[in-house]
Design a protein around this motif. Structure first.
Motif, mmCIF file in Angstrom:
data_model
loop_
_atom_site.group_PDB
_atom_site.id
_atom_site.type_symbol
_atom_site.label_atom_id
_atom_site.label_comp_id
_atom_site.label_asym_id
_atom_site.label_seq_id
_atom_site.Cartn_x
_atom_site.Cartn_y
_atom_site.Cartn_z
ATOM 1 N N VAL A 163 -58.553 -31.003 -35.699
ATOM 2 C CA VAL A 163 -57.368 -30.520 -36.411
ATOM 3 C C VAL A 163 -56.255 -30.324 -35.386
ATOM 4 O O VAL A 163 -56.353 -29.473 -34.509
ATOM 5 C CB VAL A 163 -57.653 -29.192 -37.143
ATOM 6 C CG1 VAL A 163 -56.378 -28.671 -37.803
ATOM 7 C CG2 VAL A 163 -58.746 -29.386 -38.195
ATOM 8 N N PRO A 164 -55.192 -31.108 -35.451
ATOM 9 C CA PRO A 164 -54.167 -31.045 -34.410
ATOM 10 C C PRO A 164 -53.216 -29.864 -34.592
ATOM 11 O O PRO A 164 -53.132 -29.261 -35.664
ATOM 12 C CB PRO A 164 -53.413 -32.371 -34.576
ATOM 13 C CG PRO A 164 -53.608 -32.738 -36.003
ATOM 14 C CD PRO A 164 -54.939 -32.183 -36.425
ATOM 15 N N TYR A 165 -52.504 -29.562 -33.535
ATOM 16 C CA TYR A 165 -51.526 -28.484 -33.553
ATOM 17 C C TYR A 165 -50.305 -28.948 -32.765
ATOM 18 O O TYR A 165 -50.354 -29.925 -32.015
ATOM 19 C CB TYR A 165 -52.105 -27.200 -32.949
ATOM 20 C CG TYR A 165 -52.610 -27.370 -31.541
ATOM 21 C CD1 TYR A 165 -51.759 -27.240 -30.444
ATOM 22 C CD2 TYR A 165 -53.956 -27.689 -31.302
ATOM 23 C CE1 TYR A 165 -52.230 -27.420 -29.153
ATOM 24 C CE2 TYR A 165 -54.428 -27.873 -30.013
ATOM 25 C CZ TYR A 165 -53.562 -27.722 -28.946
ATOM 26 O OH TYR A 165 -54.027 -27.908 -27.664
ATOM 27 N N VAL A 166 -49.201 -28.240 -32.934
ATOM 28 C CA VAL A 166 -47.957 -28.543 -32.236
ATOM 29 C C VAL A 166 -47.478 -27.278 -31.534
ATOM 30 O O VAL A 166 -47.403 -26.211 -32.146
ATOM 31 C CB VAL A 166 -46.856 -29.024 -33.214
ATOM 32 C CG1 VAL A 166 -45.500 -29.122 -32.506
ATOM 33 C CG2 VAL A 166 -47.237 -30.361 -33.833
ATOM 34 N N VAL A 167 -47.168 -27.389 -30.245
ATOM 35 C CA VAL A 167 -46.555 -26.302 -29.484
ATOM 36 C C VAL A 167 -45.220 -26.830 -28.968
ATOM 37 O O VAL A 167 -45.167 -27.905 -28.361
ATOM 38 C CB VAL A 167 -47.438 -25.845 -28.311
ATOM 39 C CG1 VAL A 167 -46.744 -24.758 -27.500
ATOM 40 C CG2 VAL A 167 -48.787 -25.330 -28.837
ATOM 41 N N ALA A 168 -44.142 -26.085 -29.240
ATOM 42 C CA ALA A 168 -42.817 -26.602 -28.907
ATOM 43 C C ALA A 168 -41.880 -25.464 -28.514
ATOM 44 O O ALA A 168 -42.175 -24.281 -28.714
ATOM 45 C CB ALA A 168 -42.234 -27.372 -30.096
ATOM 46 N N VAL A 189 -38.595 -29.165 -29.628
ATOM 47 C CA VAL A 189 -38.662 -29.271 -31.083
ATOM 48 C C VAL A 189 -38.184 -30.649 -31.518
ATOM 49 O O VAL A 189 -38.790 -31.282 -32.398
ATOM 50 C CB VAL A 189 -37.821 -28.154 -31.742
ATOM 51 C CG1 VAL A 189 -37.774 -28.349 -33.259
ATOM 52 C CG2 VAL A 189 -38.383 -26.778 -31.408
ATOM 53 N N HIS A 190 -37.118 -31.123 -30.895
ATOM 54 C CA HIS A 190 -36.632 -32.469 -31.233
ATOM 55 C C HIS A 190 -37.697 -33.520 -30.961
ATOM 56 O O HIS A 190 -37.925 -34.421 -31.771
ATOM 57 C CB HIS A 190 -35.380 -32.804 -30.407
ATOM 58 C CG HIS A 190 -34.160 -32.046 -30.807
ATOM 59 N ND1 HIS A 190 -33.903 -30.776 -30.358
ATOM 60 C CD2 HIS A 190 -33.123 -32.385 -31.609
ATOM 61 C CE1 HIS A 190 -32.752 -30.364 -30.855
ATOM 62 N NE2 HIS A 190 -32.255 -31.317 -31.624
ATOM 63 N N VAL A 214 -46.517 -23.778 -33.266
ATOM 64 C CA VAL A 214 -46.067 -22.616 -32.496
ATOM 65 C C VAL A 214 -44.771 -22.987 -31.801
ATOM 66 O O VAL A 214 -44.708 -23.994 -31.088
ATOM 67 C CB VAL A 214 -47.119 -22.193 -31.447
ATOM 68 C CG1 VAL A 214 -46.616 -20.994 -30.643
ATOM 69 C CG2 VAL A 214 -48.454 -21.857 -32.124
ATOM 70 N N VAL A 215 -43.736 -22.177 -31.995
ATOM 71 C CA VAL A 215 -42.432 -22.434 -31.372
ATOM 72 C C VAL A 215 -42.057 -21.226 -30.520
ATOM 73 O O VAL A 215 -41.901 -20.121 -31.031
ATOM 74 C CB VAL A 215 -41.336 -22.699 -32.417
ATOM 75 C CG1 VAL A 215 -40.008 -23.001 -31.723
ATOM 76 C CG2 VAL A 215 -41.738 -23.864 -33.326
#
Length: 431
Positions: A163-168, A189-190, A214-215
């Motif tokens: 299950v992937p995630y995004v950290v930005a 984020v871009h 997560v930002v």
């Protein structure tokens, strides 16, 4: 019936009224999603000083008809900004109707590397992993970066590894710092959205497989970034925004953190301070208490937080025969007295020049007998050209290969020959 414009007609209108769009863009960079007609006219006139009211009204009407601007009551929006606001509002309304997700159990004791997390940090992780959208606030040094590492670690442990995630983060520097400090790949984020700054963030692409976003540095998240993220995530994805409300806002429309808190998005504010040493008592206390301070009299002082008195250094920018000072004279400016009886005193070349500053026109008030007051600028740093003819004990000069084309022999000679005792060049030596 609304008129339909061809693409060529739209391009012609856009070019003709580009000054209005530039003015609207400048307003957006100050954080405002919309403006009044009067404000847009003033901003447009700043871009095109010869602008008349009739020309502005004609061009604005064309931009509205062609879909470059949107009017909502007395508010004017750039059309794309209006679309972002509507999208964000719709997604937030859906989230706030049902903000929670099925409870994800986490251990009583949590660590990020060798760091044992506090009880409040544990509460923040529970909020992040059990909410569709959450805001984690905290001042500098309260452990937000450590918390990101722990949130990602807990998510990976309690989900299928695939299950992937995004950290930005909003900026490249913030993303790189986050990667270096946590070992977790972070993007802008871009970059995470696959967008350039001028692109449309509301395309049909969805993050159907992403389970966590997560930002960091969320005070700098703009309206378009928030809309782009909320438009992509699936309903059971966790979106976590971490930021310091006292730090810089976004360079773009929106005051995201403040608005989300006003709407009642689940949030927590971290209180513990980890960055400043306990030995640095005043510094630590000033950082922690900063949101509650009402003035400099409430600051604390010790060896960790000091004021080194230094008078406001100034350079004369125009010859003034009355005061016997010349363009390029450098001195120390003192302000004495209280309003409306303040007096400015410039110590220059061993003499003191004084004038009143509260009773006249212009930036520096009036001089004696209505003589024009000295024209000044700050002079903590000077160009080599302005320093010519002066002398100093020490000269500190930045040098860089990025500005090598400016480093002519006579410029460098002029700079170093101003010094009587020492010269310090700051930069990289040629290899």
């Amino acid at each position: 019936m609304a008129k339909t414009f061809t693409n060529d007609e739209k391009r012609e209108i856009e070019e003709k009224a580009k000054y209005i769009l530039t003015a609207m863009d400048d307003i957006g960079k100050n954080g405002d999603a919309y403006c009044t007609d009067e404000r847009l006219f003033r901003a447009s006139k700043a871009v095109r000083p010869s602008l008349t009211g009739q020309r502005y009204r004609t061009d604005k009407a064309l931009l509205l008809q062609a879909g470059f601007l949107h009017q909502e009551g007395y508010h004017l929006y750039a059309k794309r900004t209006w679309d972002y606001e509507v999208t964000a509002a719709e997604r937030l309304a859906d989230i706030l109707k049902d903000p929670s997700l099925p409870v994800m159990e986490i251990p009583r004791e949590l660590r990020a590397g060798d760091i044992l997390l506090s009880e409040q940090q544990r509460e923040a992780i529970e909020l992040a992993l059990n909410s569709r959208l959450s805001v984690i606030l905290g001042g500098a040094g309260c452990g937000k970066t450590t918390l990101i590492e722990a949130i990602v670690h807990c998510f990976r442990e309690r989900n299928d590894a695939f299950v992937p995630y995004v950290v930005a983060a909003p900026t490249g520097k913030a993303a790189r710092n986050l990667t270096e400090r946590t070992g977790i790949e972070a993007r802008t984020v871009h970059g995470a959205l696959g967008k350039s700054p001028d692109a449309n963030f509301l395309d049909a692409v969805s993050w159907n497989c992403i389970g966590l976003v997560v930002v960091d540095e969320a005070s700098m998240v703009s309206l378009e970034m928030l809309a782009g993220i909320l438009n992509r995530v699936r309903r059971n994805c966790r979106v976590v925004l971490l930021g310091d409300p006292n730090q810089l806002l976004s360079v773009g429309a929106g005051n995201i953190l403040s608005d989300l808190l006003t709407l009642g998005v689940p949030s927590i504010c971290l209180q513990q301070q980890y960055r400043q040493s306990t030995d640095a008592a005043a510094l630590r206390q000033n950082v922690v208490d900063f949101p509650k301070l009402n003035g400099e009299h409430e600051l604390r002082w010790d060896d960790s937080f000091r004021l080194l008195p230094a008078d406001d250094r100034a350079i004369v920018t125009q010859n003034n025969a009355y005061y016997n000072i010349c363009n390029g004279d450098v001195g120390v400016l003192h302000i004495r007295g209280e309003k409306p009886h303040r007096v400015a005193a410039l110590a220059v070349r061993g003499t003191l020049k004084t004038w009143q500053i509260d009773r006249g026109q212009g930036e520096y008030g009036i001089g004696h007998d209505d003589a024009p007051p000295p024209q000044l600028a700050l002079a903590y740093a000077l160009t080599v050209h302005k320093s010519q003819g002066s002398q100093y004990d020490t000269v500190l000069m930045p040098v860089s290969m990025a500005t090598a084309r400016m480093l002519y022999r006579n410029l460098l000679y002029t700079a170093i020959s101003r010094a009587g005792k020492e010269v310090i060049l700051v930069g990289a030596a040629r290899r």
